[in-house]
Design an enzyme around this catalytic site. Structure first.
Site, PDB file in Angstrom:
ATOM      1  N   GLY A   1       0.782  -1.235   0.000  1.00 41.95           N
ATOM      2  CA  GLY A   1       0.000   0.000   0.000  1.00 41.95           C
ATOM      3  C   GLY A   1       0.811   1.282   0.000  1.00 41.95           C
TER       4      GLY A   1
ATOM      5  N   GLU B   1       3.801   4.266   5.781  1.00 41.17           N
ATOM      6  CA  GLU B   1       2.604   3.434   5.650  1.00 41.17           C
ATOM      7  C   GLU B   1       1.526   4.195   4.879  1.00 41.17           C
ATOM      8  OE1 GLU B   1       1.195   0.866   5.265  1.00 41.17           O
ATOM      9  OE2 GLU B   1       0.547  -0.114   7.130  1.00 41.17           O
TER      10      GLU B   1
ATOM     11  N   ASP C   1      -5.223   2.412  10.659  1.00 41.95           N
ATOM     12  CA  ASP C   1      -6.628   2.128  10.963  1.00 41.95           C
ATOM     13  C   ASP C   1      -6.712   1.745  12.445  1.00 41.95           C
ATOM     14  OD1 ASP C   1      -9.318   1.479  10.739  1.00 41.95           O
ATOM     15  OD2 ASP C   1      -8.991  -0.377   9.646  1.00 41.95           O
TER      16      ASP C   1
ATOM     17  N   LYS D   1      -6.938   7.175  10.280  1.00 40.75           N
ATOM     18  CA  LYS D   1      -8.360   7.080  10.675  1.00 40.75           C
ATOM     19  C   LYS D   1      -8.390   7.053  12.198  1.00 40.75           C
ATOM     20  CE  LYS D   1     -10.406   4.182   7.007  1.00 40.75           C
ATOM     21  NZ  LYS D   1     -10.774   2.769   6.734  1.00 40.75           N
TER      22      LYS D   1
ATOM     23  N   PHE E   1     -14.313   3.132   3.357  1.00 43.01           N
ATOM     24  CA  PHE E   1     -13.272   2.365   2.680  1.00 43.01           C
ATOM     25  C   PHE E   1     -12.594   3.226   1.617  1.00 43.01           C
ATOM     26  CE2 PHE E   1     -10.973  -0.810   0.393  1.00 43.01           C
ATOM     27  CZ  PHE E   1     -10.491  -1.589   1.427  1.00 43.01           C
TER      28      PHE E   1
ATOM     29  N   ASP F   1      -5.671  -0.264  -2.132  1.00 39.90           N
ATOM     30  CA  ASP F   1      -6.434  -1.120  -3.038  1.00 39.90           C
ATOM     31  C   ASP F   1      -7.718  -1.628  -2.406  1.00 39.90           C
ATOM     32  OD1 ASP F   1      -5.152  -2.961  -1.156  1.00 39.90           O
ATOM     33  OD2 ASP F   1      -5.830  -4.548  -2.504  1.00 39.90           O
TER      34      ASP F   1
ATOM     35  N   ARG G   1      -5.122   0.833  -6.965  1.00 42.28           N
ATOM     36  CA  ARG G   1      -3.878   1.399  -6.435  1.00 42.28           C
ATOM     37  C   ARG G   1      -3.357   2.518  -7.320  1.00 42.28           C
ATOM     38  NH1 ARG G   1      -2.056  -1.954  -2.369  1.00 42.28           N
ATOM     39  NH2 ARG G   1      -2.272  -4.198  -2.678  1.00 42.28           N
TER      40      ARG G   1
HETATM   41  P1  5GP Z   1      -4.302  -1.504  10.983  1.00 47.42           P
HETATM   42  O1  5GP Z   1      -3.356  -2.527  11.485  1.00 47.42           O
HETATM   43  O2  5GP Z   1      -3.898  -0.086  11.320  1.00 47.42           O
HETATM   44  O3  5GP Z   1      -5.716  -1.783  11.335  1.00 47.42           O
HETATM   45  O4  5GP Z   1      -4.289  -1.740   9.450  1.00 47.42           O
HETATM   46  C1  5GP Z   1      -3.782  -0.926   8.534  1.00 47.42           C
HETATM   47  C2  5GP Z   1      -3.885  -1.587   7.189  1.00 47.42           C
HETATM   48  O5  5GP Z   1      -5.252  -1.949   6.876  1.00 47.42           O
HETATM   49  C3  5GP Z   1      -3.457  -0.626   6.135  1.00 47.42           C
HETATM   50  O6  5GP Z   1      -2.094  -0.756   5.876  1.00 47.42           O
HETATM   51  C4  5GP Z   1      -4.311  -1.033   4.961  1.00 47.42           C
HETATM   52  O7  5GP Z   1      -3.655  -2.054   4.265  1.00 47.42           O
HETATM   53  C5  5GP Z   1      -5.565  -1.591   5.564  1.00 47.42           C
HETATM   54  N1  5GP Z   1      -6.660  -0.586   5.574  1.00 47.42           N
HETATM   55  C6  5GP Z   1      -7.222   0.021   6.640  1.00 47.42           C
HETATM   56  N2  5GP Z   1      -8.174   0.890   6.273  1.00 47.42           N
HETATM   57  C7  5GP Z   1      -8.215   0.854   4.920  1.00 47.42           C
HETATM   58  C8  5GP Z   1      -8.999   1.543   3.918  1.00 47.42           C
HETATM   59  O8  5GP Z   1      -9.869   2.389   4.189  1.00 47.42           O
HETATM   60  N3  5GP Z   1      -8.721   1.232   2.620  1.00 47.42           N
HETATM   61  C9  5GP Z   1      -7.782   0.317   2.262  1.00 47.42           C
HETATM   62  N4  5GP Z   1      -7.606   0.107   0.964  1.00 47.42           N
HETATM   63  N5  5GP Z   1      -7.041  -0.346   3.175  1.00 47.42           N
HETATM   64  C10 5GP Z   1      -7.239  -0.080   4.481  1.00 47.42           C
HETATM   65 MG    MG Z   2      -1.114  -1.764   4.328  1.00 48.24          MG
END
Ligand code: 5GP
Ligand code: MG
Length: 177
Positions: free
Chosen positions: A43, A97, A101, A129, A150, A157, A163
């Site tokens: 990503g 990164e 999320d 977020k 999303f 992606d 992407r």
């Molecule tokens: P975390 O461990 O912070 O929950 O996850 C982060 C990862 O989840 C990001 O690197 C990404 O790959 C994916 N992710 C979280 N939210 C989104 C979103 O709104 N769109 C996309 N495409 N990926 C997301």
């Molecule tokens: Mg990621």
């Protein structure tokens, strides 16, 4: 605009302007530190490459691939799919990164690199977020905040697609519902 996109959150011009600001902040802090930039694949690929061309000082680049999901549900467990080739001992690291999320992936990676002896680990993320955070993790350099939707484009992606969109957008719900 792509038909599958509900709305554009940040245009190419807005992203570029923000990257100019962020890279300026990072340059002030790191221009004499020769940091190791660790890009979280896939990503962060596009964001990293655009940021790197704005960092006009000595640095190294490596990539790491992590996954925080098993099957359809988040297990909370993070796995390294492809590890670094670099020795991080004594190095100043900047993790790049796409989006923070829950924060689990970056918390895991940051702790891992510190355990391996990194001198410091900071986080630079294109998007944050803050509403959906479940662990205690703060980004040091954040491009923009994102709503609890999303998001795709600029490296992000859905099922391997979008992407390559040159902007950051919200995916239409009917595409993934
Ligand atoms: P975390 O461990 O912070 O929950 O996850 C982060 C990862 O989840 C990001 O690197 C990404 O790959 C994916 N992710 C979280 N939210 C989104 C979103 O709104 N769109 C996309 N495409 N990926 C997301
Ligand atoms: Mg990621």
């Amino acid at each position: 605009m792509n038909n599958d996109i509900e709305s554009v959150l940040y245009s190419k011009e807005q992203i570029e302007e923000r990257m100019d600001e962020l890279s300026g902040e990072i340059t002030k802090k790191y221009e004499n530190e020769m940091p190791l930039i660790v890009s979280v694949m896939n990503g962060a690929m596009i964001f990293t490459s655009d940021m790197l061309r704005r960092l006009n000082f000595k640095l190294n680049l490596d990539i790491i691939k992590a996954s925080s999901y098993q099957g359809a549900h988040s297990t909370g467990e993070v796995k390294i799919i492809q590890d670094l080739r670099s020795d991080v001992k004594g190095r100043r690291i900047i993790l790049m990164e796409d989006i923070i999320d829950t924060g689990r992936t970056l918390k895991y990676l940051k702790d891992l690199l510190m355990k391996r002896g990194a001198k410091s680990v900071e986080i630079c993320a294109m998007l944050d977020k803050p509403e959906t955070r479940t662990v205690d993790l703060k980004g040091d350099y954040i491009g923009f905040n994102a709503p609890n939707e999303f998001i795709v484009g600029y490296g992000l992606d859905y099922d391997g697609l979008y992407r390559n969109l040159p902007y950051i957008g919200i995916l239409k719900k009917q595409i993934y519902a």
